[in-house]
Design a protein around this motif. Structure first.
Motif, short mmCIF file in Angstrom:
data_model
loop_
_atom_site.label_atom_id
_atom_site.label_comp_id
_atom_site.label_asym_id
_atom_site.label_seq_id
_atom_site.Cartn_x
_atom_site.Cartn_y
_atom_site.Cartn_z
N THR A 110 0.83 -1.22 0.00
CA THR A 110 0.00 0.00 0.00
C THR A 110 0.86 1.26 0.00
N GLY A 112 2.11 4.64 -1.33
CA GLY A 112 1.74 5.75 -2.18
C GLY A 112 2.95 6.34 -2.89
N SER A 132 -8.17 8.32 -0.02
CA SER A 132 -8.21 7.84 1.35
C SER A 132 -9.56 8.22 1.94
N GLN A 161 -1.37 10.50 4.47
CA GLN A 161 -2.52 11.42 4.52
C GLN A 161 -2.30 12.61 5.44
N ASP A 198 -6.01 4.33 3.62
CA ASP A 198 -6.36 4.09 2.22
C ASP A 198 -7.82 3.66 2.12
N ASN A 224 -0.86 4.06 -5.84
CA ASN A 224 0.02 3.06 -5.24
C ASN A 224 0.90 2.42 -6.29
#
Length: 283
Positions: A110, A112, A132, A161, A198, A224
Motif C-alpha cells: 500500500t 503511495g 483515502s 494522509q 487508504d 500506489n
C-alpha cells in the motif's frame, strides 16, 4: 544427451540454473530479471500484514491478500513458481528503511507514490489509484471532512494522509500509532474520533465493524506503486512489464474477489485497479 548432473561442477550447475530461471521471465515476454535477484533464487517482498484486503495474516500466520497475491505472481514471472517469494511483513513506517537497508528487494505494501518519497526511492508505474477515507463511530455527527475540524484522528505512522489533513482541515489533531489494529482499537475505545487510511482498507474494515462507518467524501487522491531502491532500472523495467501483464491478463478481476466480499467494497476496489484515475498521477 545431457550430462549427468552429479558430474557437473557447482559453477556449471549455477549457470544452468540461472539460464533456466531467466527463461521463466523470457517465456512470459518480459524484460530480463536482474542477475542479483536471480542469484538469490527468490524475490524478497515487503508486504502489509495488518491491512486487509491488501495484506493480512490468515489463521495460520501466513500472509494473504491482493498485494501478497501480486507478489506471488511476479515471482512466478521471474522464477516460474509463485513459491519463489520471501514475504516479509512491514509496517508503514518501516517499509522504506527495510528496502534501503537491503532487507527486502521491493515494497508491495500500500505504498503511495509521491514526490517526497521519490527523493529517496524509485517507483514502478502505479497499479492502483484511489482516495483515502476516514472511519468514524456510527453515532458520530460528522458526515463531511470539514466537520473533522479540531477533531483527533488516528493515522498509522508513515501514512501519507497527514500532509493533506494538516493543510485542509483546520485544527485537526493527528494521533500516530504503529498499526491498523492499534488505530481501530483506539477508535472503538473512544481515544480518537476517527481513523484515516487508504480507501480500500477503510471500507473493508468498516464492513467488519457494525459500530463504525465511513465518511464517503474522499481525500488526497493517491497512486500506489511498487517501491525499489534508487537506480535499479533493470528491475524497474521488469516490474513495470509484470504489472502491465497482470492487468492485461485480467489477474485483478480474478484475485480481488477472493479477498473482498462486500459488493460495495468490491466495486470500488476493482475500479481502482481497472480504470483510469479522475486526475493524472503525481510525478
Amino acid at each position: 544427451m545431457l550430462p549427468k548432473l552429479q558430474h557437473l561442477s557447482k559453477t556449471t550447475l549455477a549457470v544452468i540454473a540461472g539460464c533456466l530461471i531467466a527463461g521463466a521471465a523470457q517465456a512470459q515476454d518480459l524484460p530480463p530479471v536482474p542477475k542479483d535477484i536471480l542469484s538469490k533464487g527468490v524475490l524478497r517482498v515487503g508486504v502489509k500484514c495488518d491491512s486487509p484486503p491488501f495484506g493480512s495474516l490468515d489463521p495460520s500466520g501466513k500472509p494473504i491478500g491482493i498485494e501478497v497475491s501480486m507478489a506471488r505472481r511476479i515471482a512466478e514471472f521471474a522464477f516460474g513458481s509463485p513459491d519463489k517469494v520471501d514475504l516479509q511483513c512491514v509496517t508503514s513506517e518501516a517499509r522504506i528503511p527495510s528496502l534501503n537497508g537491503q532487507k527486502i528487494d521491493i515494497i508491495l505494501a500500500t505504498l503511495g507514490k509521491f514526490p517526497e518519497r521519490q527523493k529517496v526511492i524509485d517507483f514502478t508505474e502505479y497499479y492502483m489509484w484511489g482516495t483515502s477515507n476516514v472511519m468514524v463511530p456510527k453515532d458520530s455527527p460528522a458526515t463531511k471532512l470539514a466537520e473533522l475540524k479540531d477533531k483527533n484522528i488516528c493515522i498509522v505512522k508513515g501514512g501519507s494522509q497527514a500532509k493533506w489533513l494538516n493543510e485542509n482541515i483546520p485544527g485537526i489533531k493527528l494521533t500516530q500509532l504503529n498499526t491498523t489494529s492499534d488505530c481501530v482499537q483506539a477508535l472503538r475505545q473512544g481515544r480518537v474520533e476517527g481513523f484515516v487510511g487508504d480507501g480500500g482498507l477503510i471500507w473493508s474494515l468498516s464492513s467488519n465493524y457494525p459500530d463504525l462507518r465511513v465518511i464517503e467524501e474522499g481525500l488526497d487522491l493517491g497512486f500506489n506503486a511498487i517501491g525499489l531502491r534508487k537506480g535499479e532500472k533493470e528491475l524497474q523495467a521488469f516490474l513495470d512489464a509484470a504489472l502491465n501483464k497482470m492487468k492485461k491478463e485480467g489477474y485483478y478481476e480474478k484475485i480481488i474477489p477472493e479477498f473482498v466480499n462486500n459488493p460495495v467494497v468490491l466495486r470500488e476496489t476493482l475500479k481502482s485497479f481497472q480504470t483510469q484515475p479522475p486526475a493524472p498521477p503525481r510525478t
